[in-house]
Design an enzyme around this catalytic site. Structure first.
Site, PDB file in Angstrom:
ATOM      1  N   SER A  14       0.813  -1.220   0.000  1.00  0.00           N
ATOM      2  CA  SER A  14       0.000   0.000   0.000  1.00  0.00           C
ATOM      3  C   SER A  14       0.848   1.272   0.000  1.00  0.00           C
ATOM      4  CB  SER A  14      -0.906   0.009   1.233  1.00  0.00           C
ATOM      5  OG  SER A  14      -1.720  -1.141   1.251  1.00  0.00           O
ATOM      6  N   THR A  41       0.597  -6.873   1.688  1.00  0.00           N
ATOM      7  CA  THR A  41      -0.188  -7.652   2.643  1.00  0.00           C
ATOM      8  C   THR A  41      -1.675  -7.362   2.512  1.00  0.00           C
ATOM      9  OG1 THR A  41       1.656  -7.634   4.196  1.00  0.00           O
ATOM     10  CG2 THR A  41      -0.508  -8.142   5.107  1.00  0.00           C
ATOM     11  N   CYS A  42      -2.041  -6.099   2.448  1.00  0.00           N
ATOM     12  CA  CYS A  42      -3.466  -5.730   2.463  1.00  0.00           C
ATOM     13  C   CYS A  42      -4.241  -6.410   1.341  1.00  0.00           C
ATOM     14  CB  CYS A  42      -3.600  -4.212   2.355  1.00  0.00           C
ATOM     15  SG  CYS A  42      -5.309  -3.683   2.206  1.00  0.00           S
ATOM     16  N   CYS A  47      -6.161  -7.449   4.566  1.00  0.00           N
ATOM     17  CA  CYS A  47      -7.488  -6.819   4.655  1.00  0.00           C
ATOM     18  C   CYS A  47      -8.497  -7.325   3.621  1.00  0.00           C
ATOM     19  CB  CYS A  47      -7.384  -5.309   4.455  1.00  0.00           C
ATOM     20  SG  CYS A  47      -5.885  -4.558   5.058  1.00  0.00           S
ATOM     21  N   LYS A  50      -9.298 -11.157   3.718  1.00  0.00           N
ATOM     22  CA  LYS A  50      -9.908 -11.347   5.052  1.00  0.00           C
ATOM     23  C   LYS A  50     -11.369 -10.902   5.037  1.00  0.00           C
ATOM     24  CE  LYS A  50     -10.328  -8.195   7.603  1.00  0.00           C
ATOM     25  NZ  LYS A  50      -9.328  -7.521   8.396  1.00  0.00           N
ATOM     26  N   GLY A 175      -4.717 -12.385  21.049  1.00  0.00           N
ATOM     27  CA  GLY A 175      -5.943 -11.701  21.464  1.00  0.00           C
ATOM     28  C   GLY A 175      -6.115 -10.380  20.743  1.00  0.00           C
ATOM     29  N   TYR A 177      -6.278  -8.078  16.746  1.00  0.00           N
ATOM     30  CA  TYR A 177      -7.141  -7.957  15.568  1.00  0.00           C
ATOM     31  C   TYR A 177      -7.293  -9.291  14.820  1.00  0.00           C
ATOM     32  CZ  TYR A 177      -6.939  -2.774  15.203  1.00  0.00           C
ATOM     33  OH  TYR A 177      -7.064  -1.432  15.400  1.00  0.00           O
ATOM     34  N   ILE A 178      -6.132  -9.862  14.451  1.00  0.00           N
ATOM     35  CA  ILE A 178      -6.171 -11.010  13.549  1.00  0.00           C
ATOM     36  C   ILE A 178      -6.795 -12.207  14.248  1.00  0.00           C
ATOM     37  CG2 ILE A 178      -4.721 -12.617  12.217  1.00  0.00           C
ATOM     38  CD1 ILE A 178      -2.890 -10.271  11.557  1.00  0.00           C
ATOM     39  N   GLU A 181     -10.633 -11.673  14.492  1.00  0.00           N
ATOM     40  CA  GLU A 181     -11.262 -11.702  13.169  1.00  0.00           C
ATOM     41  C   GLU A 181     -11.305 -13.131  12.617  1.00  0.00           C
ATOM     42  OE1 GLU A 181     -10.395  -7.159  11.588  1.00  0.00           O
ATOM     43  OE2 GLU A 181      -9.178  -8.764  10.776  1.00  0.00           O
ATOM     44  N   ARG A 198      -2.861 -14.996  26.262  1.00  0.00           N
ATOM     45  CA  ARG A 198      -2.040 -14.972  27.482  1.00  0.00           C
ATOM     46  C   ARG A 198      -2.583 -14.020  28.543  1.00  0.00           C
ATOM     47  NH1 ARG A 198       3.442 -12.025  25.133  1.00  0.00           N
ATOM     48  NH2 ARG A 198       2.497 -10.065  24.478  1.00  0.00           N
ATOM     49  N   ARG A 204      -6.587  -6.111  24.215  1.00  0.00           N
ATOM     50  CA  ARG A 204      -5.981  -5.214  25.212  1.00  0.00           C
ATOM     51  C   ARG A 204      -5.864  -3.803  24.613  1.00  0.00           C
ATOM     52  NH1 ARG A 204      -0.642  -3.944  26.208  1.00  0.00           N
ATOM     53  NH2 ARG A 204       0.103  -5.439  24.673  1.00  0.00           N
ATOM     54  N   GLY A 261       0.892 -11.357  16.641  1.00  0.00           N
ATOM     55  CA  GLY A 261       1.560 -10.128  16.242  1.00  0.00           C
ATOM     56  C   GLY A 261       2.366 -10.285  14.963  1.00  0.00           C
ATOM     57  N   ALA A 340     -11.551  -0.374  12.455  1.00  0.00           N
ATOM     58  CA  ALA A 340     -12.622  -1.357  12.611  1.00  0.00           C
ATOM     59  C   ALA A 340     -11.990  -2.714  12.818  1.00  0.00           C
ATOM     60  CB  ALA A 340     -13.499  -1.384  11.369  1.00  0.00           C
ATOM     61  N   HIS A 434     -34.087   7.514  10.798  1.00  0.00           N
ATOM     62  CA  HIS A 434     -34.868   6.510  11.519  1.00  0.00           C
ATOM     63  C   HIS A 434     -35.509   5.515  10.569  1.00  0.00           C
ATOM     64  CE1 HIS A 434     -37.052   5.000  14.955  1.00  0.00           C
ATOM     65  NE2 HIS A 434     -38.149   4.998  14.231  1.00  0.00           N
TER      66      HIS A 434
HETATM   67  P1  NDP Z   1      -1.939  -7.434  17.502  1.00  0.00           P
HETATM   68  O1  NDP Z   1      -0.781  -6.662  17.989  1.00  0.00           O
HETATM   69  O2  NDP Z   1      -3.242  -6.775  17.304  1.00  0.00           O
HETATM   70  O3  NDP Z   1      -2.176  -8.679  18.475  1.00  0.00           O
HETATM   71  C1  NDP Z   1      -1.160  -9.577  18.797  1.00  0.00           C
HETATM   72  C2  NDP Z   1      -1.657 -10.474  19.906  1.00  0.00           C
HETATM   73  O4  NDP Z   1      -0.728 -11.505  20.133  1.00  0.00           O
HETATM   74  C3  NDP Z   1      -1.859  -9.737  21.217  1.00  0.00           C
HETATM   75  O5  NDP Z   1      -3.022 -10.223  21.817  1.00  0.00           O
HETATM   76  C4  NDP Z   1      -0.610 -10.127  22.006  1.00  0.00           C
HETATM   77  O6  NDP Z   1      -0.818 -10.143  23.382  1.00  0.00           O
HETATM   78  C5  NDP Z   1      -0.384 -11.534  21.517  1.00  0.00           C
HETATM   79  N1  NDP Z   1       1.018 -11.947  21.614  1.00  0.00           N
HETATM   80  C6  NDP Z   1       2.111 -11.260  21.225  1.00  0.00           C
HETATM   81  N2  NDP Z   1       3.221 -11.981  21.440  1.00  0.00           N
HETATM   82  C7  NDP Z   1       2.829 -13.150  21.986  1.00  0.00           C
HETATM   83  C8  NDP Z   1       3.519 -14.303  22.439  1.00  0.00           C
HETATM   84  N3  NDP Z   1       4.849 -14.393  22.378  1.00  0.00           N
HETATM   85  N4  NDP Z   1       2.796 -15.320  22.937  1.00  0.00           N
HETATM   86  C9  NDP Z   1       1.452 -15.230  23.017  1.00  0.00           C
HETATM   87  N5  NDP Z   1       0.739 -14.159  22.595  1.00  0.00           N
HETATM   88  C10 NDP Z   1       1.426 -13.131  22.087  1.00  0.00           C
HETATM   89  O7  NDP Z   1      -1.397  -8.136  16.189  1.00  0.00           O
HETATM   90  P2  NDP Z   1      -2.145  -8.865  14.994  1.00  0.00           P
HETATM   91  O8  NDP Z   1      -1.133  -9.814  14.464  1.00  0.00           O
HETATM   92  O9  NDP Z   1      -3.469  -9.348  15.402  1.00  0.00           O
HETATM   93  O10 NDP Z   1      -2.322  -7.683  13.959  1.00  0.00           O
HETATM   94  C11 NDP Z   1      -1.185  -6.902  13.581  1.00  0.00           C
HETATM   95  C12 NDP Z   1      -1.598  -5.515  13.243  1.00  0.00           C
HETATM   96  O11 NDP Z   1      -2.221  -5.515  11.967  1.00  0.00           O
HETATM   97  C13 NDP Z   1      -2.647  -4.910  14.168  1.00  0.00           C
HETATM   98  O12 NDP Z   1      -2.078  -4.308  15.297  1.00  0.00           O
HETATM   99  C14 NDP Z   1      -3.332  -3.924  13.289  1.00  0.00           C
HETATM  100  O13 NDP Z   1      -2.634  -2.722  13.325  1.00  0.00           O
HETATM  101  C15 NDP Z   1      -3.233  -4.560  11.920  1.00  0.00           C
HETATM  102  N6  NDP Z   1      -4.506  -5.202  11.538  1.00  0.00           N
HETATM  103  C16 NDP Z   1      -5.599  -4.434  11.343  1.00  0.00           C
HETATM  104  C17 NDP Z   1      -6.802  -4.986  10.998  1.00  0.00           C
HETATM  105  C18 NDP Z   1      -7.975  -4.099  10.803  1.00  0.00           C
HETATM  106  O14 NDP Z   1      -7.789  -2.898  10.654  1.00  0.00           O
HETATM  107  N7  NDP Z   1      -9.186  -4.626  10.822  1.00  0.00           N
HETATM  108  C19 NDP Z   1      -6.959  -6.415  10.832  1.00  0.00           C
HETATM  109  C20 NDP Z   1      -5.750  -7.161  11.069  1.00  0.00           C
HETATM  110  C21 NDP Z   1      -4.574  -6.565  11.410  1.00  0.00           C
HETATM  111  P3  NDP Z   1      -0.765  -8.826  24.306  1.00  0.00           P
HETATM  112  O15 NDP Z   1      -2.030  -8.087  24.026  1.00  0.00           O
HETATM  113  O16 NDP Z   1      -0.711  -9.373  25.676  1.00  0.00           O
HETATM  114  O17 NDP Z   1       0.464  -8.092  23.916  1.00  0.00           O
END
Ligand code: NDP
Length: 458
Positions: A14, A41-42, A47, A50, A175, A177-178, A181, A198, A204, A261, A340, A434
């Site tokens: 992008s 990626t998108c 995106c 997905k 926990g 976005y991905i 979803e 975790r 979070r 992540g 979103a 409405h």
């Molecule tokens: P996120 O950062 O949203 O989530 C990563 C998750 O993995 C968190 O819950 C984190 O926990 C957990 N985690 C990280 N390291 C470990 C580990 N070693 N062991 C266990 N759990 C772990 O990343 P995503 O990969 O879901 O998405 C990446 C980014 O892509 C997003 O931040 C967002 O910006 C973008 N995205 C946007 C979308 C949208 O706009 N709809 C859709 C998909 C992705 P903790 O919270 O405790 O750190």
């Protein structure tokens, strides 16, 4: 042999594509290097596919309540059809990206680019060097897998887009976005889905009411949660994968997916050859103009680990061109970004959460909870949640959080008044449409509760 360009972009996602074609529109000679597929990626494995999967998964929900509107539906789902149609659409979009770049006279080079110095990029396969006045690193990121025994048995979102068959069950770890979803996608397509995280609640950093509401909605769709635990070991099992957790749980799943992540793609790029500094997380370190410590090298998008969202990468790419090729220093404002989560139910978010806002100033909180009209003829109890957070006494709108159907579309429109700095009175002046769910945002009367000095008023 060397060839001279005004701009060499590494990575046709992008941010890179936007920068390449805009620089070309300013008369620059531009090449863009991509080792995989144009679109990044998108478009290719994020995106866009997905959201197509999300649409597919939501049919089951409609079929569930169709009876209450008098329909009888005998539905079945074919994964192969979805995959083939999705692939066709992604091919079409990739071709559209290629055509746009060609139209703007950007040279597309299918290779891997490795930086050799502040003004030189080597094409690894062709083994030739491009001389570049400016280099833009726009290489994105890739999924991170925890380094546990058996991790290679697990998939990530990359592979989820190409599964030959749907598993009978899946464990998704993470926990964010991905994770939420894909949990909604798999559950909606009939896969027995477990999400392991975790921490003690998904998403979070999001508003607590949205986190609770989303978890309830996901549970009601049959998704199972394992909290405060991670997988410690994965083993090949008879039919699927055995997962052993840090709290001693031990289960079998048809597939395991890590959504733990993403990490910036900076390895093997030759950044060290030019002396480009990285952040402690391995991202390219940049200033507000996306400039690195090397004057001729900039970086935009996920590789900089600022805000990993497509519209932000696009803005950063455009701002880089405006700064360098139009002599108009432009920084991207990362402060008020709507987003979103295409979970089920969907989440739309902008601005401060209730907890964050209460720490900034005294606030009013308006909350509406109701069953979406679509569900009222059925016995589906799920409620939508809309929350507006303002400065106390009807001041500036600080946050808006929406959980339920259409939340993503709604938050995009709320982003306009909030970007203009709207007050509660500005929302009140808008006439309701409405019957809609969004009308709640312009018909809030008294706050449901308030905060003073960071404490909830009783
Ligand atoms: P996120 O950062 O949203 O989530 C990563 C998750 O993995 C968190 O819950 C984190 O926990 C957990 N985690 C990280 N390291 C470990 C580990 N070693 N062991 C266990 N759990 C772990 O990343 P995503 O990969 O879901 O998405 C990446 C980014 O892509 C997003 O931040 C967002 O910006 C973008 N995205 C946007 C979308 C949208 O706009 N709809 C859709 C998909 C992705 P903790 O919270 O405790 O750190």
């Amino acid at each position: 042999m060397t060839e001279a360009y005004d701009l060499v972009v590494i990575g046709a996602g992008s941010g890179g594509v936007r920068a390449a074609r805009m620089a070309s529109s300013h008369g620059a000679r531009v090449a863009i290097i991509e080792e995989y597929r144009v679109g990044g990626t998108c478009v290719i494995r994020g995106c866009v596919p997905k959201k197509l999967f999300v649409y597919a998964s939501r049919f089951s929900e409609v079929f569930d309540i169709a009876g209450s509107f008098g329909w009888s539906v005998d539905a079945s789902f074919d994964w192969a059809t979805l995959l083939a149609n999705k692939n066709k659409e992604i091919d079409r979009l990739e071709n559209a990206y290629v055509s746009t770049l060609e139209k703007w006279d950007v040279e597309i080079i299918r290779d891997r680019g490795v930086i050799e110095g502040p003004n030189a990029v080597r094409l690894k396969n062709a083994d030739r060097v491009l001389e570049a006045k400016h280099i833009l690193v726009a290489t994105g990121g890739h999924p991170f897998k925890p380094a546990i025994q058996g991790a290679d048995l697990a998939i990530t979102s990359n592979e989820a887009f190409h599964l030959e068959t749907l598993p009978d069950s899946i464990l998704i770890e993470g926990g964010g976005y991905i994770a939420v979803e894909f949990a909604g996608i798999f559950a909606g397509l009939g896969v027995k889905t477990t999400l392991a995280y975790r921490g003690d609640r998904i998403l979070r950093g999001f508003d607590d009411d949205m986190r609770v509401g989303l978890e309830e909605g996901m549970r009601s769709r049959g998704i199972n949660f394992i909290y405060n635990a991670c997988t410690e070991r994965l083993e090949q099992a008879d039919k699927g994968i055995r997962a052993i957790f840090s709290d001693g749980q031990d289960h079998r799943y048809g597939a395991v997916m890590y959504a733990t992540g993403r990490v910036p793609n900076t390895m093997g790029l030759g950044l060290e050859n030019a002396g480009v500094q990285l952040t402690p997380r391995g991202a390219v370190a940049v200033d507000k103009f996306s400039a690195t410590n090397v004057a001729s090298i900039h970086a935009v998008g996920d590789v900089t680990d600022r805000v990993a969202l497509t519209p932000i990468a696009i803005r950063e790419g455009a701002a880089f061109v405006e700064t360098i090729f139009n002599s108009n220093p432009t920084a991207v404002d990362h402060s008020l970004i709507p987003t979103a989560v295409f979970s089920e139910p969907e989440l739309g978010v902008l601005g401060l959460t209730e907890a964050q806002a209460a720490m900034v100033c005294d606030i009013d909180v308006y909350v509406a909870r109701f069953r979406p009209m679509m569900n009222t003829l059925s016995d589906k109890p799920e409620r939508m949640v809309l929350k507006l957070i303002t400065e106390k006494g009807g001041g500036k709108v600080l946050g808006c959080h929406i959980l339920g159907p259409g939340a993503g579309e709604m938050i995009q429109l709320v982003a306009i008044p909030m970007a203009m700095g709207a007050n509660k009175a500005d929302f009140d002046r808008a006439v309701a449409v409405h019957p809609t769910a969004a009308e709640e945002l312009v018909t809030f009367k008294a706050p449901n509760y308030t905060y003073t000095n960071g404490e909830k008023d009783l």
